[in-house]
Write an enzyme that holds these catalytic residues in place. Structure first.
Site, PDB file in Angstrom:
ATOM      1  N   ILE A  19      -7.801  -4.844  -3.551  1.00 63.92           N
ATOM      2  CA  ILE A  19      -7.489  -3.402  -4.658  1.00 63.92           C
ATOM      3  C   ILE A  19      -8.552  -3.700  -5.772  1.00 63.92           C
ATOM      4  CG2 ILE A  19      -6.328  -1.908  -5.602  1.00 63.92           C
ATOM      5  CD1 ILE A  19      -5.202  -1.424  -2.907  1.00 63.92           C
ATOM      6  N   GLU A  61       1.684 -17.877 -10.928  1.00 61.75           N
ATOM      7  CA  GLU A  61       2.321 -17.573  -9.474  1.00 61.75           C
ATOM      8  C   GLU A  61       3.241 -16.717  -9.679  1.00 61.75           C
ATOM      9  OE1 GLU A  61       3.607 -16.487  -6.222  1.00 61.75           O
ATOM     10  OE2 GLU A  61       2.725 -18.236  -6.239  1.00 61.75           O
ATOM     11  N   LEU A  62       2.895 -15.999  -9.468  1.00 63.58           N
ATOM     12  CA  LEU A  62       4.347 -14.588 -10.198  1.00 63.58           C
ATOM     13  C   LEU A  62       5.355 -14.363  -9.916  1.00 63.58           C
ATOM     14  CD1 LEU A  62       1.548 -11.471 -10.669  1.00 63.58           C
ATOM     15  CD2 LEU A  62       2.085 -13.825 -12.748  1.00 63.58           C
ATOM     16  N   ASN A  92       2.897  -6.694   1.805  1.00 59.02           N
ATOM     17  CA  ASN A  92       3.451  -5.850   2.993  1.00 59.02           C
ATOM     18  C   ASN A  92       3.550  -7.063   3.647  1.00 59.02           C
ATOM     19  OD1 ASN A  92       4.584  -4.438   4.661  1.00 59.02           O
ATOM     20  ND2 ASN A  92       3.423  -3.014   4.572  1.00 59.02           N
ATOM     21  N   SER A 139       2.709   2.178  -2.917  1.00 65.28           N
ATOM     22  CA  SER A 139       2.401   2.251  -1.584  1.00 65.28           C
ATOM     23  C   SER A 139       3.144   3.477  -1.309  1.00 65.28           C
ATOM     24  CB  SER A 139       2.565   1.446  -1.125  1.00 65.28           C
ATOM     25  OG  SER A 139       2.414   1.389   0.276  1.00 65.28           O
ATOM     26  N   LYS A 140       2.701   3.916  -0.382  1.00 65.45           N
ATOM     27  CA  LYS A 140       3.172   5.491   0.596  1.00 65.45           C
ATOM     28  C   LYS A 140       4.762   5.286   0.658  1.00 65.45           C
ATOM     29  CE  LYS A 140       0.980   4.558   4.608  1.00 65.45           C
ATOM     30  NZ  LYS A 140       1.512   4.294   5.966  1.00 65.45           N
ATOM     31  N   GLN A 146       7.524   3.074   6.408  1.00 63.93           N
ATOM     32  CA  GLN A 146       6.663   2.448   7.761  1.00 63.93           C
ATOM     33  C   GLN A 146       7.136   1.270   8.628  1.00 63.93           C
ATOM     34  OE1 GLN A 146       3.289  -0.237   6.371  1.00 63.93           O
ATOM     35  NE2 GLN A 146       3.984  -1.384   7.251  1.00 63.93           N
ATOM     36  N   TYR A 152       8.942  -4.688   1.543  1.00 64.05           N
ATOM     37  CA  TYR A 152       8.374  -3.961   0.323  1.00 64.05           C
ATOM     38  C   TYR A 152       7.974  -2.225   0.286  1.00 64.05           C
ATOM     39  CZ  TYR A 152       2.995  -2.762   0.067  1.00 64.05           C
ATOM     40  OH  TYR A 152       1.389  -2.572  -0.668  1.00 64.05           O
TER      41      TYR A 152
END
Length: 257
Positions: A19, A61-62, A92, A139-140, A146, A152
Site C-alpha cells: 500500500i 527502523e521505526l 499483521n 485496518s478493519k 480477525q 495488530y
C-alpha cells in the site's frame, strides 16, 4: 483531478512496498515529492527509481524511537519543510491472546502503532508551519476482529483513536487528520499471509466472494487515491474521519452478496 500537490513534501512510512508503494506512486503522479521512510535502502531506492527519482528516501527502523526522530530531521535538513505525513508502516504479525506473551505484544505495538505517534510528534512543528495534513492507514481488524492477532488489532484500534484525538488537538493549527481503513487489499504481505492458511487458493476465493462490490480485492492504487485526496486542499473541510476504502466489506450486509 488536479489535487494541487505540486512539490509538496509528503512522508510515507513503509513507502517501498504494498500500500505504501501505491501511495508513493500516486503522489508522484500528482507531482508531489514523496519521501519514503523504510528499513531497507534497497527497497526504498527501487521504488524511488520507479517514480523517476522524483522524491527522497530515508532508511529508518521505526520500532526504534531515536530513528523516528532522526528520519524527520533528515527530511527537514533536505527540504526545509514537511507538508504531509502518511503513517502506513505496520505488520499483521499474528501475536494472539493464546499464543502470545507480554514481550511479543509490546513488540507488536512498536511494529504497528507507537511509531505513528512518534512520527507525528516529531513532524508536528513543521506541519504547523505548512498547515499540513496527516493520514493514518488503518485496518478493519480494529472493528471486526480477525482472530489470533491481538497486537495488530489493538494497534489499529489505537490508530483509529489517535486519528480522532489528533484531529481535535490540531484544529487550532488547521491541521487535518484522517484515516483510511483497509479491509482486503492485495499486497505482498497479504500474499505471504494467505499462504500460511490451509488450502490458500480456496480461502482466497472465499474471502473475495464476500467483498460486496465487484467481488474483488481493493487495489493499493484505490487506497492511494483516497490518501492523496485527503492530503490535498480538495478535502479542506474533512477531518477526524475513518474512511473505509473496502468495496463495502465492513459495513454492507453480507446477505446482499
Amino acid at each position: 483531478m488536479n489535487l494541487n500537490l505540486d512539490n509538496k513534501i509528503i512522508i510515507v512510512t513503509g513507502g517501498a512496498k504494498g500500500i505504501g508503494e501505491g501511495i508513493v506512486k500516486v503522489l508522484a503522479a500528482e507531482n508531489a515529492l514523496p519521501v519514503i521512510v523504510g528499513r531497507k535502502e534497497q527497497d526504498n531506492l527501487k521504488t524511488l527509481e520507479s517514480i523517476g527519482n522524483k522524491g527522497f528516501q530515508v532508511v529508518a527502523e521505526l520500532t526504534k524511537p531515536q530513528e523516528c526522530e532522526a528520519a524527520i530531521k533528515k527530511v527537514v535538513d533536505k527540504f526545509g519543510r514537511i507538508d504531509g505525513l502518511v503513517n502506513n508502516a505496520g505488520l499483521n504479525d499474528g501475536v494472539g491472546l493464546e499464543n502470545g506473551n507480554y514481550q511479543q505484544f509490546v513488540d507488536s505495538l512498536h511494529n504497528t502503532l507507537i511509531h505513528y505517534y512518534l512520527m507525528a510528534h516529531h513532524a508536528l512543528p513543521y506541519l504547523k508551519q505548512s498547515f499540513g495534513a496527516i493520514v493514518n492507514i488503518g485496518s478493519k481488524t480494529a472493528e471486526t476482529g480477525q482472530g489470533n492477532t491481538s497486537g495488530y488489532a489493538a494497534s489499529n484500534g489505537g490508530r483509529n483513536a489517535l486519528t480522532r484525538e489528533w484531529a481535535v488537538e490540531l484544529l487550532k493549527y488547521k491541521i487535518r487528520v484522517n484515516a483510511v481503513i483497509v479491509s482486503e487489499c492485495w499486497t505482498p504481505q497479504y500474499s505471504v499471509w494467505i499462504k500460511t492458511l490451509e488450502h490458500p487458493d480456496e480461502q482466497l476465493e472465499s474471502i473475495t466472494a464476500k467483498i460486496p462490490l465487484e467481488k474483488r480485492m481493493t487495489t493499493p492504487e484505490e487506497i492511494a487515491n483516497m490518501v492523496a485526496f485527503l492530503l490535498s486542499e480538495k478535502s479542506s473541510h474533512t477531518t477526524g474521519q475513518l474512511i473505509h476504502v473496502d468495496g463495502g466489506y465492513v459495513h454492507l450486509d453480507r446477505a446482499i452478496s
